[in-house]
Design a protein around this motif. Structure first.
Motif, PDB file in Angstrom:
ATOM      1  N   LEU A  90       0.832  -1.203   0.000  1.00 24.70           N
ATOM      2  CA  LEU A  90       0.000   0.000   0.000  1.00 24.70           C
ATOM      3  C   LEU A  90       0.871   1.260   0.000  1.00 24.70           C
ATOM      4  O   LEU A  90       0.576   2.245  -0.676  1.00 24.70           O
ATOM      5  CB  LEU A  90      -0.952   0.000   1.207  1.00 24.70           C
ATOM      6  CG  LEU A  90      -2.006  -1.118   1.189  1.00 24.70           C
ATOM      7  CD1 LEU A  90      -2.807  -1.131   2.494  1.00 24.70           C
ATOM      8  CD2 LEU A  90      -2.944  -0.984  -0.007  1.00 24.70           C
ATOM      9  N   LEU A  91       1.971   1.218   0.771  1.00 24.12           N
ATOM     10  CA  LEU A  91       2.886   2.365   0.787  1.00 24.12           C
ATOM     11  C   LEU A  91       3.536   2.561  -0.575  1.00 24.12           C
ATOM     12  O   LEU A  91       3.720   3.690  -1.043  1.00 24.12           O
ATOM     13  CB  LEU A  91       3.969   2.182   1.867  1.00 24.12           C
ATOM     14  CG  LEU A  91       3.485   2.251   3.313  1.00 24.12           C
ATOM     15  CD1 LEU A  91       4.623   1.898   4.265  1.00 24.12           C
ATOM     16  CD2 LEU A  91       2.933   3.641   3.646  1.00 24.12           C
ATOM     17  N   GLY A 147       1.129   4.231  -2.708  1.00 24.30           N
ATOM     18  CA  GLY A 147       1.110   5.647  -2.335  1.00 24.30           C
ATOM     19  C   GLY A 147       2.305   6.382  -2.914  1.00 24.30           C
ATOM     20  O   GLY A 147       2.193   7.530  -3.373  1.00 24.30           O
ATOM     21  N   TYR A 148       3.449   5.686  -2.932  1.00 29.53           N
ATOM     22  CA  TYR A 148       4.674   6.282  -3.484  1.00 29.53           C
ATOM     23  C   TYR A 148       4.523   6.523  -4.989  1.00 29.53           C
ATOM     24  O   TYR A 148       5.033   7.521  -5.517  1.00 29.53           O
ATOM     25  CB  TYR A 148       5.853   5.357  -3.177  1.00 29.53           C
ATOM     26  CG  TYR A 148       7.183   5.823  -3.706  1.00 29.53           C
ATOM     27  CD1 TYR A 148       7.691   7.074  -3.368  1.00 29.53           C
ATOM     28  CD2 TYR A 148       7.937   5.004  -4.532  1.00 29.53           C
ATOM     29  CE1 TYR A 148       8.921   7.492  -3.861  1.00 29.53           C
ATOM     30  CE2 TYR A 148       9.165   5.404  -5.026  1.00 29.53           C
ATOM     31  CZ  TYR A 148       9.652   6.658  -4.687  1.00 29.53           C
ATOM     32  OH  TYR A 148      10.867   7.068  -5.172  1.00 29.53           O
ATOM     33  N   GLY A 161       1.743   7.369  -6.336  1.00 31.91           N
ATOM     34  CA  GLY A 161       0.950   8.601  -6.349  1.00 31.91           C
ATOM     35  C   GLY A 161       1.812   9.825  -6.086  1.00 31.91           C
ATOM     36  O   GLY A 161       1.668  10.859  -6.759  1.00 31.91           O
ATOM     37  N   ILE A 162       2.742   9.708  -5.139  1.00 31.82           N
ATOM     38  CA  ILE A 162       3.655  10.822  -4.832  1.00 31.82           C
ATOM     39  C   ILE A 162       4.533  11.127  -6.049  1.00 31.82           C
ATOM     40  O   ILE A 162       4.795  12.284  -6.379  1.00 31.82           O
ATOM     41  CB  ILE A 162       4.520  10.501  -3.582  1.00 31.82           C
ATOM     42  CG1 ILE A 162       3.635  10.503  -2.329  1.00 31.82           C
ATOM     43  CG2 ILE A 162       5.670  11.494  -3.427  1.00 31.82           C
ATOM     44  CD1 ILE A 162       4.338  10.038  -1.069  1.00 31.82           C
ATOM     45  N   ALA A 183       2.740  14.054   5.047  1.00 26.35           N
ATOM     46  CA  ALA A 183       2.015  12.789   4.916  1.00 26.35           C
ATOM     47  C   ALA A 183       2.605  11.678   5.788  1.00 26.35           C
ATOM     48  O   ALA A 183       1.850  10.880   6.358  1.00 26.35           O
ATOM     49  CB  ALA A 183       1.990  12.347   3.449  1.00 26.35           C
ATOM     50  N   ILE A 234       0.280   9.323   8.065  1.00 29.05           N
ATOM     51  CA  ILE A 234       0.094   7.900   7.766  1.00 29.05           C
ATOM     52  C   ILE A 234       0.367   7.080   9.020  1.00 29.05           C
ATOM     53  O   ILE A 234      -0.418   6.214   9.404  1.00 29.05           O
ATOM     54  CB  ILE A 234       1.031   7.449   6.611  1.00 29.05           C
ATOM     55  CG1 ILE A 234       0.573   8.092   5.290  1.00 29.05           C
ATOM     56  CG2 ILE A 234       1.066   5.939   6.485  1.00 29.05           C
ATOM     57  CD1 ILE A 234       1.569   7.954   4.147  1.00 29.05           C
ATOM     58  N   SER A 248      -3.611  18.720   2.311  1.00 25.79           N
ATOM     59  CA  SER A 248      -3.988  18.686   0.896  1.00 25.79           C
ATOM     60  C   SER A 248      -4.202  20.101   0.367  1.00 25.79           C
ATOM     61  O   SER A 248      -3.943  20.385  -0.797  1.00 25.79           O
ATOM     62  CB  SER A 248      -5.199  17.772   0.667  1.00 25.79           C
ATOM     63  OG  SER A 248      -6.395  18.490   0.639  1.00 25.79           O
TER      64      SER A 248
END
Lengths: 205, 205
Positions: free
Chosen positions: A143-144, A147-148, A150-151, A173, A177, B200
């Motif tokens: 999941l991380l 997310g990475y 997405g980053i 973030a 998290i 955000s």
């Protein structure tokens, strides 16, 4: 060359000339420009793994073993490694996002790079004290990593100087998290997290 | 033509021939293929708005006014409208993801399509009963729209028949989102949500 003259202008012919080999010779090692990008992607992962391990070791030496510190170190290490390629980021993503592309991070060809990137996040999670709630520990690295991704997308779009907006995103973030995960121990929250994990497992099939 | 022969083969010349106009005439209306894609993107938004309104009206007539039902109706309507274009999805995304592309959903050129898409999600949120926790109401449409971008990406990669994995994702995610939002009323959770919203907002500048 990707960094300096951009993606479009970096042809196999130009690469061969720069390397001082014949075009035929260049094609002997890399069947296409995509394969070269794949190799670069793997190198970036290697560098990220090495730099993240070093940054985490520094955090640990300073007595910071919590997930937020480890995650922040890991994410900033990723941005450090990618920084010289920012100009090339949009081209890379436009290439990589095609499902059929060898450099697509979800493709079979990217298995090695993906496994390596996942293990970077596994390291961040597994060594953290206090520990991550048990039921999240197995799924969290993936999941991380998502997310990475997405980053990374945010970073490609980030036109601020030195991509400082992305740096701020990471700084903000990472602790959120870590604190959010601790909420998994609150009964109502824990139940929803269970269902989110079930859903994320079920839609992959 | 994008649907039937694919993105690459749909040249301005082929479009002009199909429309029975001269190539020069086609360029009079659309300066590039990107502008045509932009027009298609806007049409898809229009169709989505109409179909979502109809689906929500049906839910309301059946006495279902909760956010989960309205969101599910809205998201499935989006998938219904995009369905004929699945083959073309990868090409569209590879084009749209470039920060400089006119069809990039975050670009200035996409302002109208983005505003329309946002208003679809605002409609889903605003009419729901029970209401969404107040502090989330202003930001939620944009966050849902961002989530919808993620679902669209998942859909592009979804090679299952009729993209049924994406349908399952929507069926599972809509109620979880609605229940997750209600947790904003739990003190520890509410505080983290406040900070996520602050972050955000701050990273957009």
């Amino acid at each position: 060359m990707f960094r300096e003259v951009g993606f479009e202008k970096t042809t196999m012919r130009a690469i061969a000339a720069e390397a001082g080999v014949s075009v035929g010779n260049a094609y002997y090692y890399f069947a296409s420009k995509d394969e070269l990008v794949q190799e670069l992607y793997r190198q970036v992962q290697d560098d990220h793994a090495a730099l993240a391990a070093q940054a985490i070791a520094e955090q640990t030496a300073a007595g910071k073993t919590d997930l937020a510190s480890r995650l922040k170190a890991t994410l900033h290490a990723g941005l450090d490694v990618m920084a010289p390629y920012h100009r090339f980021g949009a081209d890379f993503i436009a290439t990589a996002i095609r499902p059929a592309s060898a450099v697509n991070p979800f493709s079979a060809d990217s298995l090695q790079a993906r496994a390596e990137s996942l293990s970077i996040f596994r390291t961040a999670v597994e060594g953290s004290k206090p520990q991550v709630p048990k039921k999240l520990r197995a799924d969290l690295p993936e999941l991380l990593w998502l997310g990475y991704m997405g980053i990374t997308l945010f970073w490609v779009y980030d036109a601020s100087e030195g991509q400082r907006r992305t740096r701020r995103l990471v700084d903000g973030a990472a602790p959120l998290i870590a604190r959010g995960l601790q909420l998994a121990r609150v009964p109502g929250v824990g139940k929803i997290i269970d269902e989110v994990l079930d859903l994320s497992r079920s839609v992959r099939k």
